[in-house]
Scaffold this active site. Structure first.
Site, PDB file in Angstrom:
ATOM      1  N   LEU A 516       0.816  -1.216   0.000  1.00 51.89           N
ATOM      2  CA  LEU A 516       0.000   0.000   0.000  1.00 51.89           C
ATOM      3  C   LEU A 516       0.849   1.266   0.000  1.00 51.89           C
ATOM      4  O   LEU A 516       0.414   2.312  -0.474  1.00 51.89           O
ATOM      5  CB  LEU A 516      -0.926   0.018   1.230  1.00 51.89           C
ATOM      6  CG  LEU A 516      -1.923  -1.129   1.330  1.00 51.89           C
ATOM      7  CD1 LEU A 516      -2.676  -1.058   2.636  1.00 51.89           C
ATOM      8  CD2 LEU A 516      -2.898  -1.081   0.155  1.00 51.89           C
ATOM      9  N   GLY A 517       2.029   1.191   0.565  1.00 48.65           N
ATOM     10  CA  GLY A 517       2.890   2.370   0.657  1.00 48.65           C
ATOM     11  C   GLY A 517       4.191   2.001   1.318  1.00 48.65           C
ATOM     12  O   GLY A 517       4.370   0.901   1.852  1.00 48.65           O
ATOM     13  N   GLY A 519       7.466   3.683   3.851  1.00 48.08           N
ATOM     14  CA  GLY A 519       7.994   4.770   4.662  1.00 48.08           C
ATOM     15  C   GLY A 519       9.466   4.589   4.918  1.00 48.08           C
ATOM     16  O   GLY A 519      10.135   3.737   4.326  1.00 48.08           O
ATOM     17  N   GLY A 522       9.979   1.045   6.683  1.00 45.97           N
ATOM     18  CA  GLY A 522       9.425  -0.181   6.158  1.00 45.97           C
ATOM     19  C   GLY A 522       8.211   0.097   5.295  1.00 45.97           C
ATOM     20  O   GLY A 522       7.826   1.241   5.050  1.00 45.97           O
ATOM     21  N   VAL A 524       4.011  -0.918   4.042  1.00 44.16           N
ATOM     22  CA  VAL A 524       2.689  -1.274   4.550  1.00 44.16           C
ATOM     23  C   VAL A 524       1.990  -2.133   3.503  1.00 44.16           C
ATOM     24  O   VAL A 524       1.981  -1.789   2.306  1.00 44.16           O
ATOM     25  CB  VAL A 524       1.859  -0.004   4.860  1.00 44.16           C
ATOM     26  CG1 VAL A 524       0.493  -0.397   5.407  1.00 44.16           C
ATOM     27  CG2 VAL A 524       2.591   0.882   5.849  1.00 44.16           C
ATOM     28  N   LYS A 539       2.041  -3.070   8.810  1.00 46.97           N
ATOM     29  CA  LYS A 539       3.272  -2.283   8.653  1.00 46.97           C
ATOM     30  C   LYS A 539       4.443  -3.137   9.113  1.00 46.97           C
ATOM     31  O   LYS A 539       4.524  -3.548  10.266  1.00 46.97           O
ATOM     32  CB  LYS A 539       3.181  -1.000   9.484  1.00 46.97           C
ATOM     33  CG  LYS A 539       4.401  -0.107   9.395  1.00 46.97           C
ATOM     34  CD  LYS A 539       4.157   1.148  10.250  1.00 46.97           C
ATOM     35  CE  LYS A 539       5.315   2.101  10.169  1.00 46.97           C
ATOM     36  NZ  LYS A 539       5.065   3.313  11.002  1.00 46.97           N
ATOM     37  N   ASP A 634       4.932  14.388  13.840  1.00 49.02           N
ATOM     38  CA  ASP A 634       5.104  14.242  12.377  1.00 49.02           C
ATOM     39  C   ASP A 634       3.764  14.386  11.663  1.00 49.02           C
ATOM     40  O   ASP A 634       3.388  13.543  10.847  1.00 49.02           O
ATOM     41  CB  ASP A 634       5.741  12.888  12.063  1.00 49.02           C
ATOM     42  CG  ASP A 634       6.309  12.843  10.638  1.00 49.02           C
ATOM     43  OD1 ASP A 634       6.465  11.739  10.097  1.00 49.02           O
ATOM     44  OD2 ASP A 634       6.582  13.910  10.054  1.00 49.02           O
TER      45      ASP A 634
END
Length: 794
Positions: A516-517, A519, A522, A524, A539, A634
């Site tokens: 899904l994405g 960062g 790591g 997700v 995640k 953040d």
């Protein structure tokens, strides 16, 4: 006569300065050669006249490396290396290496003590108290005088921009609570540590500032006790103390030092060679109660037998009874307050006369009676204290800074009202009445019969309960088994975090197939539990060294116990060996960043306002709704996700910082994303929940305008920085330029922009609390005109 005295003073100053310069520039008589080492129990490196020593001095928990004045009466430490590091053990060793470095060695670890700007060839401890490294041409490449801690010695200067920091206590040389700064504007000022260079925080100054010129002043203490402020052309600007005092004989034979001590007072001492020291001047000229911050938050300073002591305000108690200067905290738990009714039910107001504090109120108005001011604060959930003076009522939140007592002769003394928890009801002792016996009989036999009957009935009743419980258990076991899957799917998630196995999550994500994405720590992945009936986002932390483990623990601690409709729900985690995974509820509509910055669907104005309010409520819950405040650290559109109903939810708590229940600020390393970080992250100042308020202000502007805060491809240069451009449009009353594609209510847009501009103020104290932000966004609270946020100006 005055002219003659001034001439003599000037000649003494110039002669002592020339002597000091000759002493520092001439080759030293005693040299520490390359390869020399020094242990904790070894003889320190002494100056030629044995006035000063450089080496290890004893501390309660070990040893510190420093310089001290050698005396037969007492040894006075004047400089400490790496003062904020823990003390070293008796096995530590100092070495001037063959390649010209001064290093501290402990347990095989090396730490550089002197960062010279050239290769050192030898070192020397001078009679001035200055420890110097020289190159092979006898030129100074490093000296302790350039790196003062809390003390200046005769012949030493504090340059423009230089600072002295007090020690933490009389026995702890670590950086303390006060600082002396020689400012760029030429003014010498005393401040509490970790404050801005503003008049509001100062408690003593020389008044030598020159804002129109470029003075580049310095503070100079010469060898005869003359403490002066001198400008860049070495002309005298101001004498702070003249020639060591009239009661001191042989001024040129004394050793002088100016020390900013742990109580915040700058004191000048004269030491007789091999004798004791004598205090000859101090600033500010008075008691420690004149020092701002001598007593911590929510406390004020008074005297007990001429000794300053700290006292708590009404409704507060000391954080640490053994360290009263650390300030006070509330002596009752904070009740839930959402309306005037809640406040009136749980609190009342305590009056303290002749008490005031120096801080900006969040509300100020004219009121004719003090009772009106007290009642207004009591009815306001955000108000914890109010000052009433000269028909002005000022409301304040906590903590209260720089509290002090005013003079009893003040014509209109201030009245301080403190919100305190309701006192507990008086414990009235109930009237004792002996109950009448169930059965009265003069016959012992009758009593025995009654007891037997009662025992038989009790035994029968217990047997029936046991048999019934057994059969009920048997009947329900099957039902519980049938409901186990439903339990795991629903209620178990409501009770606590679930610990998943790695193989279970591997199967749920089909071997981490759909990403899904990604960062910094790591990726997700999308997954499903309970035969596809519950979608999840997993995640997986990949950089599991220090940072990955820190992020994993921070995220679990931060949101493991939180539950709010505007926070992404953490369902469980996996911690097997080196594997660390976090399991979240699945957010089907991606991130807010994709929604407002993408090319597909742009949300309309009403939807953007609703999203902004959702995010604000989520942050308010983190700051005030949890058992301990949480600073997200953040906040940005990429960390705000949209569920299937387009509800905004805050996610990614890997950088979050948890405070103690009564803690408001903390020191921590810089964290977050550039462009959304508050200015205090780049300063050596404590961080509070106001850092999140700044980030929210940037996000709010991006939501309103559907563009990033920094855009390079724009038609005008002033539009590159959204925050700065927004303020210029606001001042010019041209807010329609921000959203030219959409017809919206100008008053609503103006209010939203004003809220954002308040949030991104440089000074944390000027930013509103998130509760005030929510009230302003809901239209409940009026919004004042915000000042220009300096960091956002082009």
């Amino acid at each position: 006569m005055d002219t003659i005295a001034a001439t003599i003073a000037f000649l003494l100053l110039m002669s002592s300065s020339a002597a000091a310069i000759r002493a520092e520039t001439q080759p030293p008589k005693q040299k520490v050669t390359l390869g020399t080492s020094l242990s904790t129990n070894g003889t320190p490196w002494l100056s030629p006249s044995h006035l000063f020593a450089f080496g290890f001095y004893k501390h309660d928990r070990g040893f510190f490396l420093g310089i001290w004045l050698v005396s037969t009466v007492e040894e006075t430490v004047v400089w400490t290396a790496n003062r904020d590091d823990p003390p070293v053990t008796s096995n530590a060793n100092l070495q001037l290496t063959v390649d010209g470095k001064l290093i501290l060695i402990e347990k095989g670890q090396e730490k550089l003590i002197a960062k010279s700007n050239g290769t050192a060839s030898f070192a020397s401890m001078l009679d001035s108290g200055n420890f110097v490294l020289y190159n092979n041409n006898s030129q100074v490449v490093w000296q302790s005088f350039d790196h003062p801690t809390d003390t200046m010695l005769g012949g030493q200067s504090l340059p423009c921009g230089g600072q002295l920091f007090s020690s933490l206590s009389g026995t702890n040389p670590s950086t303390g609570r006060f600082r002396l700064k020689m400012q760029d504007d030429g003014n010498l000022v005393l401040y509490p540590a970790n404050t801005t260079d503003t008049a509001r925080d100062a408690y003593w100054a020389t008044g030598t500032d020159d804002r129109h010129g470029s003075p580049k002043n310095r503070l100079y203490l010469n060898n005869t006790g003359l403490l002066q402020i001198r400008n860049r052309s070495d002309s005298n600007i101001k004498d702070l103390h003249m020639l060591g005092g009239s009661n001191l004989a042989n001024r040129s034979q004394n050793i002088y030092r100016a020390t900013l001590e742990f109580d915040g007072v700058l004191r000048l001492y004269a030491h007789v060679y091999n004798g004791s020291g004598k205090k000859i001047a101090l600033w500010p000229d008075g008691s420690a109660c004149q020092v701002k911050g001598f007593c911590g938050f929510n406390s004020y300073c008074t005297f007990n037998d001429d000794q300053p002591v700290c006292n708590c305000l009404a409704g507060f108690e000391f954080k640490d009874a053994n360290q009263e200067t650390l300030g006070c905290q509330r002596n009752s738990s904070k009740a839930e307050c959402t309306s005037e009714k809640d406040s009136l039910a749980h609190y009342n107001m305590a009056l303290m006369n002749n008490i005031e504090w120096e801080d900006h109120p969040y509300f100020e108005a004219e009121m004719s009676e003090e009772e009106e001011c007290s009642s207004a604060c009591l009815a306001d959930c955000s108000c914890w204290a109010a000052l009433y003076q000269k028909n002005r009522c000022k409301k304040h939140g906590l903590p209260l800074r720089y509290v002090k007592r005013t003079g009893l002769d003040e014509p209109v003394p201030p009245m301080a009202f403190l919100k305190v928890g309701n006192s507990s009801l008086t414990n009235q002792k109930p009237i004792s009445t002996q109950p009448a016996p169930l059965i009265q009989s003069s016959s012992n036999k009758a009593v025995v019969h009654v007891i037997v009957v009662i025992l038989i009935f009790t035994l029968f009743l217990c047997s029936m309960i046991a048999i019934s419980s057994h059969y009920m258990y048997k009947i329900r076991v099957l039902s519980y088994k049938r409901l186990a899957e439903t339990w795991n799917l629903g209620l178990n998630e409501e009770v606590a975090l679930r610990r998943f196995s790695y193989n279970e999550l591997k199967r749920a994500t089909n071997h981490f197939k759909e990403e899904l994405g990604k960062g910094s720590f790591g990726a997700v992945y999308k997954g499903a539990l309970y035969k596809g009936r519950r979608l999840i986002a997993v995640k997986r932390l990949e950089k599991l060294v220090e940072e990955g483990e820190r992020e994993f623990q921070a995220e679990v601690r931060a949101i493991g116990k939180t539950h709010h409709r505007n926070l992404v729900r953490l369902l469980g985690f996996c911690a097997e060996g080196s594997k660390r995974l976090l399991v979240y509820e699945y957010m089907s509509n991606g991130s807010l960043g994709q929604l407002i910055f993408g090319d597909q669907r742009r949300p309309d104005w009403e939807e953007r306002v609703r999203i902004a309010l959702n995010i604000a409520r989520g942050i308010l819950y983190l700051h005030e709704g949890c058992e301990a405040p949480i600073i997200h650290c953040d906040l940005k559109p990429q960390n705000i996700l949209m569920d299937e109903f387009w509800t905004a939810k805050i996610s990614d708590f890997g950088l979050a910082k948890l405070l103690m229940p009564d803690q408001t600020r903390t020191f921590t390393g810089a964290r977050g994303t550039r462009g959304y970080m508050a200015p205090e992250w780049n300063k050596n100042t404590p961080i509070s929940v106001k850092a999140d308020v700044y980030s929210y202000g940037i996000v709010l502007l991006e939501i309103l305008c559907c563009r990033r805060n920094i855009e390079i491809n724009v038609s005008e240069p002033e539009e590159v920085l959204l925050s700065g451009w927004s303020y210029k449009c606001f001042v010019a009353k041209e807010l329609n330029k921000l959203v030219p594609w959409e017809a919206i209510n100008k008053n609503v847009l103006e209010n939203m922009v004003k809220v954002a501009l308040w949030c991104i103020q440089d000074e944390p104290v000027l930013r509103p609390a998130m509760k005030s932000v929510v009230l302003m966004l809901e239209g409940i609270t009026d919004i004042a005109i915000p000042p220009c946020p300096n960091s956002s100006s082009m």
